[in-house]
Design a protein around this motif. Sequence first.
Motif, short mmCIF file in Angstrom:
data_model
loop_
_atom_site.label_atom_id
_atom_site.label_comp_id
_atom_site.label_asym_id
_atom_site.label_seq_id
_atom_site.Cartn_x
_atom_site.Cartn_y
_atom_site.Cartn_z
N GLY A 72 0.81 -1.21 0.00
CA GLY A 72 0.00 0.00 0.00
C GLY A 72 0.85 1.26 0.00
O GLY A 72 0.52 2.25 -0.66
N VAL A 73 1.96 1.24 0.74
CA VAL A 73 2.89 2.37 0.72
C VAL A 73 3.40 2.60 -0.70
O VAL A 73 3.40 3.72 -1.23
CB VAL A 73 4.07 2.14 1.68
CG1 VAL A 73 5.12 3.25 1.53
CG2 VAL A 73 3.59 2.08 3.13
N GLY A 74 3.84 1.51 -1.34
CA GLY A 74 4.36 1.61 -2.70
C GLY A 74 3.31 2.10 -3.68
O GLY A 74 3.58 2.96 -4.53
N ASN A 75 2.10 1.55 -3.56
CA ASN A 75 1.02 1.96 -4.47
C ASN A 75 0.72 3.45 -4.33
O ASN A 75 0.50 4.14 -5.33
CB ASN A 75 -0.23 1.13 -4.18
CG ASN A 75 -1.41 1.53 -5.05
OD1 ASN A 75 -2.34 2.17 -4.58
ND2 ASN A 75 -1.38 1.16 -6.32
N MET A 76 0.72 3.96 -3.10
CA MET A 76 0.41 5.37 -2.92
C MET A 76 1.54 6.27 -3.44
O MET A 76 1.28 7.36 -3.95
CB MET A 76 0.13 5.66 -1.45
CG MET A 76 -0.35 7.08 -1.19
SD MET A 76 -1.67 7.64 -2.30
CE MET A 76 -2.89 6.37 -2.06
N LEU A 77 2.77 5.83 -3.33
CA LEU A 77 3.87 6.57 -3.95
C LEU A 77 3.63 6.71 -5.45
O LEU A 77 3.85 7.79 -6.03
CB LEU A 77 5.20 5.87 -3.68
CG LEU A 77 5.71 5.87 -2.23
CD1 LEU A 77 6.96 5.00 -2.11
CD2 LEU A 77 6.02 7.28 -1.75
N VAL A 78 3.18 5.63 -6.08
CA VAL A 78 2.90 5.68 -7.52
C VAL A 78 1.72 6.60 -7.82
O VAL A 78 1.76 7.39 -8.76
CB VAL A 78 2.62 4.25 -8.06
CG1 VAL A 78 2.22 4.31 -9.53
CG2 VAL A 78 3.85 3.37 -7.89
N ILE A 79 0.67 6.52 -7.01
CA ILE A 79 -0.52 7.33 -7.26
C ILE A 79 -0.22 8.82 -7.14
O ILE A 79 -0.63 9.63 -7.98
CB ILE A 79 -1.66 6.92 -6.31
CG1 ILE A 79 -2.22 5.55 -6.72
CG2 ILE A 79 -2.78 7.96 -6.30
CD1 ILE A 79 -3.24 4.97 -5.78
N VAL A 80 0.54 9.21 -6.11
CA VAL A 80 0.89 10.62 -5.97
C VAL A 80 1.81 11.04 -7.11
O VAL A 80 1.64 12.13 -7.69
CB VAL A 80 1.55 10.89 -4.61
CG1 VAL A 80 2.01 12.34 -4.51
CG2 VAL A 80 0.58 10.58 -3.48
N GLY A 81 2.75 10.18 -7.47
CA GLY A 81 3.62 10.48 -8.61
C GLY A 81 2.83 10.64 -9.90
O GLY A 81 3.12 11.54 -10.71
N PHE A 82 1.84 9.80 -10.08
CA PHE A 82 0.97 9.91 -11.26
C PHE A 82 0.20 11.22 -11.27
O PHE A 82 0.13 11.92 -12.29
CB PHE A 82 0.02 8.71 -11.31
CG PHE A 82 -1.42 9.00 -11.62
CD1 PHE A 82 -1.81 9.46 -12.86
CD2 PHE A 82 -2.40 8.79 -10.65
CE1 PHE A 82 -3.15 9.72 -13.14
CE2 PHE A 82 -3.73 9.04 -10.91
CZ PHE A 82 -4.11 9.52 -12.16
#
Length: 483
Positions: A385-395
Amino acid sequence: MSTTKCPAAAASAAHETPPPRLTGRLKVILAVLLVAQFMLAVDFSILNVALPAIGDDLGFSLADLQWISTAFALCAAGFTLFFGRIGDLIGRKRIFLGGLALLGAASLAGGLAPSPAVLIVARIAQGLATAAATPAGLALLTTSFSEGPLRQKALGLNGALMSAGFTAGAVLGGVLTDLLSWRWAFFVNVPVALVVLLVAPAVIAESHPATRPKIDLPGALSVTLGLLGVVYGLTRAGEHGWTEPLALTGLLAGAVLLVVFYLVERGAAQPLVPVRVLRKRTVAWGNVLGLLAFATETSLVYLLTLYMQKTLGFSALAAGLSFAVLGAGTVTGGVLAPKAIARTSTVAVLIGGGLLQAGFTAVLIFLGDTPASMGLLLPATFLGGVGNMLVIVGFMVTATTGLPDHEQGLATGLASMSQQAGITMGTPIMSAIATAAAGGAASAGAVLHGVTAAVTTDAALVLLGVLLTAVFLRVRRDRAPRA
């Protein structure tokens, strides 16, 4: 004596300029918009656990029960881009408040629904409200905070709460249904919408376009109908298989209409989505990454729900509560993302977050058929979940950077469309993979085998996003001029 500063002194003075900070008014704006976006995210999943109770109470047939979710998803994904552009033209604040007012009214109607027909109409209205309020709220967020650390922080918190809202919806839906009634899964929106409607007009400024171009009706119709076709086809495929005639018809018609949309936009004098924006590297690939990020994580929630209930024998409420750990991971990722972007780069965060998500998704391949596997599942979902949110904010940072304020509604409309299409697409695709791998059987072992196959595909899609980032969003260095 000259008073002109040398370049080094000027650079030093610029370096000493204090970073921008959140004022009291900006904090209120941020709080209002985040509460609204969290509520909108909760709506995507809050009824999932309650569906059996709704069916029993109102008399839905088993075949028609899925339309409670499908009716919402069709409208939420299909009309997002259209309403995002409308907000650019007539005012985002107006669209945002109108969407929230519709959401409150539709939620009240859904909670009081005496029949399946009324409930479906309420869900359609909720989907339209979400399609209007989500991109408008994101556009108000990006235009209220200038590009840089403040916007990155705002988008990080927004992404964290939206993702947490999706997982919180599963928990909240189970709790409300078990302790009160499924109707409270609708009623809970009403007071929140009222509070936002009372506070927002006083603190959020309206955005008025300098000129008001005409609506690109052919473009609006083709993209809306195209998205409806794709979402409908995917939903049918998840329920009835990829060879089902209506699923194939929806997917084919949707794809053709989206091609028509692109051709219409190329020749339109005042296009709904200028082709130059679609060709912008950050917009195009940023939205592809967003679609993958939401498709992989939300479908993982479905797969793990299936695993915990069918393989481990958990109740719906126990399975829902287990996702609180995933929610904590997404909130953590949302807080860390802006700091990581500031210290490194958006591309580095996209790649690092994707690798983190892919690694801890792949770990779930080793889940077993005993409750002891929760010792693996819980930390893996937290870190994934931490990794996924890093991607979502980056997106979100990538997809909304480099466009002027008058096109932020378009940028956030595209981003919201990617988000909602990903949420809608992921579950039917992974469901079809899991069902095929399980051979249609529903035993604990067959479900575990099917879930494992789908989790493998999920991790591969996350790695695909990492590869796309490295290839298409890498920082391009200017070549040194030739002598």
